[in-house]
Design an enzyme around this catalytic site. Structure first.
Site, PDB file in Angstrom:
ATOM      1  N   LYS A 177       0.854  -1.198   0.000  1.00  0.00           N
ATOM      2  CA  LYS A 177       0.000   0.000   0.000  1.00  0.00           C
ATOM      3  C   LYS A 177       0.884   1.239   0.000  1.00  0.00           C
ATOM      4  CE  LYS A 177      -3.970   1.990   2.522  1.00  0.00           C
ATOM      5  NZ  LYS A 177      -4.810   1.887   3.738  1.00  0.00           N
ATOM      6  N   SER A 223      -9.760   2.217   2.890  1.00  0.00           N
ATOM      7  CA  SER A 223      -8.929   2.959   1.978  1.00  0.00           C
ATOM      8  C   SER A 223      -7.975   2.088   1.159  1.00  0.00           C
ATOM      9  CB  SER A 223      -8.092   3.982   2.754  1.00  0.00           C
ATOM     10  OG  SER A 223      -7.168   3.335   3.617  1.00  0.00           O
ATOM     11  N   SER A 238      -9.617  -0.191   7.036  1.00  0.00           N
ATOM     12  CA  SER A 238      -9.083  -0.094   5.673  1.00  0.00           C
ATOM     13  C   SER A 238      -8.419  -1.341   5.121  1.00  0.00           C
ATOM     14  CB  SER A 238      -8.095   1.064   5.580  1.00  0.00           C
ATOM     15  OG  SER A 238      -8.807   2.265   5.533  1.00  0.00           O
TER      16      SER A 238
HETATM   17  N1  GLN Z   1     -12.934   4.325   6.222  1.00  0.00           N
HETATM   18  C1  GLN Z   1     -12.249   4.776   7.403  1.00  0.00           C
HETATM   19  C2  GLN Z   1     -11.923   6.234   7.285  1.00  0.00           C
HETATM   20  O1  GLN Z   1     -12.235   6.807   6.285  1.00  0.00           O
HETATM   21  C3  GLN Z   1     -11.070   3.910   7.654  1.00  0.00           C
HETATM   22  C4  GLN Z   1      -9.785   4.436   7.181  1.00  0.00           C
HETATM   23  C5  GLN Z   1      -8.623   3.539   7.472  1.00  0.00           C
HETATM   24  O2  GLN Z   1      -8.731   2.492   8.097  1.00  0.00           O
HETATM   25  N2  GLN Z   1      -7.487   4.017   7.075  1.00  0.00           N
HETATM   26  O3  GLN Z   1     -11.375   6.827   8.167  1.00  0.00           O
END
Ligand code: GLN
Length: 513
Positions: A81, A156, A180
């Site tokens: 990532k 994400s 994410s």
């Molecule tokens: N969807 C969550 C957010 O927007 C999780 C993000 C993540 O785990 N990096 O904060």
């Protein structure tokens, strides 16, 4: 030939590599060819550099030829990532403000993966600074779901999830601050784990919210996920929150779970508050079916209460922006990446503000403003302070729950993958999709998502989330591998082999995805 290679799991690839029936260069080349063929449509990758990947693979082959004892995964390709910095490729975290940035050092998770002999095959797309649930917030365009090209892959870490789901890499690294790793795994039919907070070093992970961020593995199978977890876990003095703990082998736990009777007598908690009103019908059906399968294997299903979970999303979206606004203050046009100089006489503040205006996307700006507000004098106690209290109450809910059960089960996400653009820029819809994954981050406990079939109404993958107390990651792999063995089609094929992507490989030219 290449199709045969990309079909292999990481464990299978590793076996062929160590038996000498496949070289690391061939493994890397097969996956690079696959990326070249399908990634134009999917956009799972932000950066690839075939020369760099092939050179790393060649080095592994040479070490093996010289008789060196190599790690179990040596020569297996790994997607990373773009939130993790590496010396061999850029790191942008999906943001314009870091466009072209290259790190002088490797993140610890990356350094460990290299030490294990894994080959960096490319950096994967993500929501900007990991803020999002769909990968639509990437400054470089959305990633598409291989199950249906008009759907989001979750976020994400949509790029890492798609890389494994679309057979572009057998393994990928992600980061999970609020879901994410787990939510994109669920939406793409792959497996992903968020380790216990502090289990994997955050050093070299571009920070979102430091008290929640955790680096973790994704793959197509539970065993592969466990193998990658083992490769990156363990104490690191570069990360002050890194745990000093002797972790048991996650891969051994997964193998035990696949072979044995791991579900007999296992107490599985179902939290009423996680079965939200908004859970899609097809998700509910698959989840209930999975519970029935567990019960048939001798698991005891126990209904439990976690009364404060309903405040988790609200608390998270105060704590996260507060921490993020402070973490993102370092993008000041001086130290990293982009610099925009306005015309005419410009002060340092003018440059900084023009850079941040041009370099950050809408969601990032929204959270910086929210976080700054929540932390400001006069509001701190009402917002940030209250959210921290809710966090403590959620931790207590988990402690009470784990006094009664061994693991907690829920759908990983309340819905399957939605159409790209269909949330119409309404961030609340994205935030609500995190309701099932966020509590684990607030409590620092480990979570695993694995596929349990597809929803009847749209044919898209549904994920099962398993949660365990802190330090009990191995319990998740043991139970997860046992559940994985139950999720087969009529021909006894595991879920990942039912992927439409794989079907297209045998019937069409490579590249028809
Ligand atoms: N969807 C969550 C957010 O927007 C999780 C993000 C993540 O785990 N990096 O904060």
């Amino acid at each position: 030939m290449a199709n045969d290679v990309i079909r292999l799991t990481a464990a299978e690839l590793a076996a062929e590599l160590s038996a000498g029936s496949l070289s690391a260069v061939d493994a890397a080349q097969a996956h690079l060819d696959r990326i070249a063929a399908v990634d134009g449509g999917l956009q799972a990758f932000l950066h690839t550099d075939p020369e760099v990947s092939l050179a790393a693979a060649r080095a592994i082959d040479e070490r093996r030829a010289a008789g060196e004892a190599l790690g179990e995964l040596a020569g297996v390709p790994l997607a990373i990532k773009d939130v993790l910095v590496t010396t061999d490729m850029p790191a942008t975290a999906g943001s314009r403000i870091l466009e072209g940035y290259r790190s002088p050092y490797d993140a610890t998770a990356v350094a460990r993966s290299r030490a294990a002999g894994l080959v960096n095959i490319g950096k994967t797309n993500m929501d900007e600074f990991a803020m999002g649930s769909s990968t639509e917030n990437s400054a470089y365009g959305p990633t598409r779901n291989p199950w249906a090209a008009d759907r989001v892959p979750g976020g994400s870490g949509g790029g890492s999830a798609v890389a494994v789901a679309a057979f572009e890499a057998p393994l990928a690294l992600g980061s999970d601050t609020g879901g994410s790793i787990r939510q994109p795994a669920a939406l793409t039919g792959s497996v992903g784990a968020k380790p216990t907070y502090g289990g994997v070093s955050r050093y070299g992970a571009i920070a979102l919210a430091s008290s929640l961020d955790q680096i973790g593995p994704c793959a197509r199978t539970v065993l592969d996920t466990a193998l990658l977890h083992d490769a990156i876990a363990g104490h690191d003095h570069h990360d002050s929150t890194s745990l000093r703990h002797e972790w048991p082998s996650m891969a051994a736990a997964a193998r035990e779970g696949a072979a044995g009777d791991a579900l007999r007598g296992l107490r599985v908690g179902v939290v009423k508050q996680l079965m939200l009103d908004g859970v899609q019908q097809g998700v509910k059906e698959r989840f209930e079916e999975a519970l029935a399968l567990l019960a048939a294997q001798g698991a005891e299903i126990v209904e439990i209460e976690a009364p404060h979970f309903e405040y988790a999303v609200a608390a998270y979206y105060l704590i996260l922006p507060a921490e993020a606004s402070s973490n993102l203050a370092k993008y000041d046009s001086v130290r990293f990446g982009l610099r925009v100089t306005p015309e005419g006489r410009a002060t340092v503040e003018d440059v900084m503000s023009a850079t941040r205006e041009a370099g950050f996307g809408a969601e990032v700006k929204r959270r910086i403003i929210l976080g700054t507000y929540a932390l400001s004098a006069g509001y701190y106690d009402a917002y940030y302070g209250s959210a921290q209290k809710v966090r403590t109450l959620i931790q207590r809910d988990f402690a009470a729950a784990f006094a009664q059960v061994d693991v907690i089960a829920s759908p990983t996400a309340p819905t399957t993958a939605w159409r790209i653009g269909s949330h119409g820029g309404d961030p609340i819809q994205d935030y609500l999709n995190d309701a099932t994954t966020i509590p684990a981050n607030l409590a620092g406990i480990p979570g695993l998502s694995l596929p349990i079939g597809t929803a009847a109404e749209d044919g898209l993958p549904v994920g099962l989330q398993l949660l365990a107390p802190a330090f009990e990651d191995a319990r998740l792999y043991r139970a997860g591998a046992a559940v994985e063995g139950l999720i087969t089609d009529r021909d006894g094929r595991p879920f990942w082999q039912q992927s439409p992507t794989l079907g297209s490989l045998s019937t069409e030219q490579e590249g028809a995805c």
